[in-house]
Design a protein around this motif. Structure first.
Motif, short mmCIF file in Angstrom:
data_model
loop_
_atom_site.label_atom_id
_atom_site.label_comp_id
_atom_site.label_asym_id
_atom_site.label_seq_id
_atom_site.Cartn_x
_atom_site.Cartn_y
_atom_site.Cartn_z
N TYR A 25 106.33 -18.08 -64.61
CA TYR A 25 106.79 -17.69 -63.28
C TYR A 25 107.07 -18.95 -62.49
N VAL A 36 103.51 -20.78 -62.79
CA VAL A 36 102.35 -20.10 -63.38
C VAL A 36 102.69 -19.72 -64.81
N LEU A 38 101.97 -17.33 -67.64
CA LEU A 38 101.33 -16.01 -67.71
C LEU A 38 102.23 -15.03 -68.45
N LEU A 44 99.57 -10.08 -62.22
CA LEU A 44 99.82 -11.18 -61.29
C LEU A 44 99.72 -10.62 -59.88
N HIS A 77 94.08 -15.97 -60.66
CA HIS A 77 93.81 -14.82 -59.80
C HIS A 77 93.33 -15.33 -58.44
#
Length: 466
Positions: A25, A36, A38, A44, A77
């Protein structure tokens, strides 16, 4: 409409441009960027994205100090102010105390025991009782002296060990082994400290001090866990680490406890108080420190960091004493101790890691799952794009507060059988395996992206949580 498209639209309404390609991302808001790592299959949260961009935008009015790069690992997170799983690189004259908060030098250590699962299982109940007494019922004797604390903060861990009194837990401790194991604690050389920043209570005119938090695990996601080596994934690296399939390991996860809170909170407050009077407070609550104030913070942070390392050493000796009481021997050996909530000066920058682990080329790192999932020992690959870091775990998928209101089936949603020993029923709900992301995709994506090389997979056996 895909999950990503919905997220993209929501963030767009906040002025955040979002792209997603090759499991990365990329976020941009008013020329402030962050990335990020992921997989799309994992959650997310918007709040975490906002917090990450807030970190990326920190600056101190009137200063040229700046944030250079901002990244996040797959355990990403939301946190209280800064997101968990974040790495922020700043110029060397800037630190952001709230980027790591108060749990300074929270970290992990892993030890071999020299016993197979079959050998340990034969004494399971006695082992549980001994460790429960030590870790949960406070049956411990950890004497220290003001002189030893001065040595710890002003000189380091080796000097601290030399000044400890030959009483309590130290009477049966193997000091030669402890001194040798200091080499397995990563990054101690990157930390400087001074006792003037430590709590005054450590220097009272008393012959012996027994700090309430020294040799304690703490609450939340901290733990001591007995694990079993499940699968060797890199035989050469596993051999070098001393791992064997079927062997019982000890993993310890804790930090600087009340010392970290004392120092972390004071310096977050100080960063706010030193903010230029003519400048508007940042709505994010993230205040930077520069120049001499940044150097002062490093010395204070170093006190908490050294206390955290000392805390993990004490816990190790307490567990070893319990182990010896049950099995009549202790052949344990430290494999690695590393930090995942700290600021290190490295690569010509200040690397702030909040729930992210150093993954420098050739260095060992630990990535645990939940207490109902696998954990991994890995080798870092020194990936510059991801700021020489990897995740510090699987990462939460359900917030702790939300889990308190659930009545989970504690075994049904687990990926592996597990057993948790705790005195608090709330801990079983807050830390239930279903509150965490699955560890397998977290490991796989980091291996594919070139952050880590898995060495061994271990499975949980018995977890102790305070």
């Amino acid at each position: 409409m895909s999950t990503f498209t919905r997220l993209q639209k929501r963030l767009s309404r906040q002025g955040i441009e979002t792209q997603y390609e090759n499991n990365i991302y990329r976020f941009n808001k008013e020329q402030i960027e962050a990335e990020v790592l992921l997989p799309e299959s994992l959650p997310l949260e918007e709040k975490a994205v906002q917090q990450l961009l807030n970190l990326a935008s920190v600056h101190v009015p009137g200063s040229d100090a700046k944030v250079c790069r901002t990244r996040a690992t797959p355990d990403f997170h939301p946190g209280a102010v800064a997101p968990v799983g974040s790495i922020v690189a700043t110029t060397t004259d800037l630190v952001i105390p709230a980027a790591i908060g108060t749990d300074i030098n929270c970290g992990m250590r892993l030890l071999t025991t020299g016993l197979s699962y079959a050998e340990a299982y034969s004494q399971k109940e006695a082992l549980i009782q001994q460790l429960k007494n030590t870790l949960l019922l406070d049956q411990r004797d950890v004497p220290v002296t003001p002189t030893s604390f001065s040595a710890l903060f002003d000189e380091g861990l080796a000097a601290w060990l030399q000044e400890l009194p030959q009483q309590g837990v130290w009477q049966q401790a193997d000091f030669k082994r402890m001194h040798a194991e200091l080499n397995a604690i990563l990054s101690t050389q990157a930390v400087q400290a001074h006792s003037r920043y430590a709590p005054e209570a450590f220097f009272e005119q008393r012959e012996i001090i027994r700090p309430a938090s020294l040799g304690t695990v703490g609450s939340g996601n901290h733990f001591v866990e007995l694990q079993i080596v499940d699968t060797i994934l890199d035989r050469h690296a596993a051999y070098a680490a001393g791992l064997h399939e079927g062997e019982v390991l000890m993993m310890i996860h804790t930090g600087s406890r009340d010392v970290g809170f004392y120092i972390g909170q004071r310096w977050m407050d100080k960063a706010r108080a030193l903010w230029p009077a003519t400048a508007k407070y940042p709505s994010s609550g993230l205040f930077g420190l520069t120049d001499e104030h940044a150097q002062g913070y490093f010395l204070a942070m170093g006190c908490a960091a050294r206390y955290a390392w000392a805390n993990r050493i004490v816990l190790t000796e307490l567990v070893r004493a319990a182990w010896k009481q049950v099995f009549g021997q202790d052949k344990s050996k430290l494999i690695v101790d590393l930090s995942h909530n700290i600021i290190f000066p490295e690569q010509g920058m200040n690397l702030h890691r909040k729930g992210a682990t150093p993954a420098r080329a050739g260095e060992l790192a630990l990535i645990p799952g939940s207490m109902g999932d696998y954990s991994y020992l890995v080798l870092g690959k020194g990936n510059e794009d991801w700021l020489w870091s990897c995740s510090h775990g699987a990462g939460r998928s359900v917030r702790r507060q939300a889990m308190r209101n659930k009545v989970p089936d504690l075994q049904k949603n687990s990926r592996l059988p597990w057993q948790c020993i705790t005195l608090k029923s709330d801990r079983l709900r807050e830390e239930a395996p279903e509150a965490y992301k699955p560890i397998t995709p977290v490991i796989e994506i980091q291996e594919q992206a070139g952050l880590i090389q898995p060495v061994a997979r271990v499975r949980p056996w018995i977890t102790f949580k305070a």
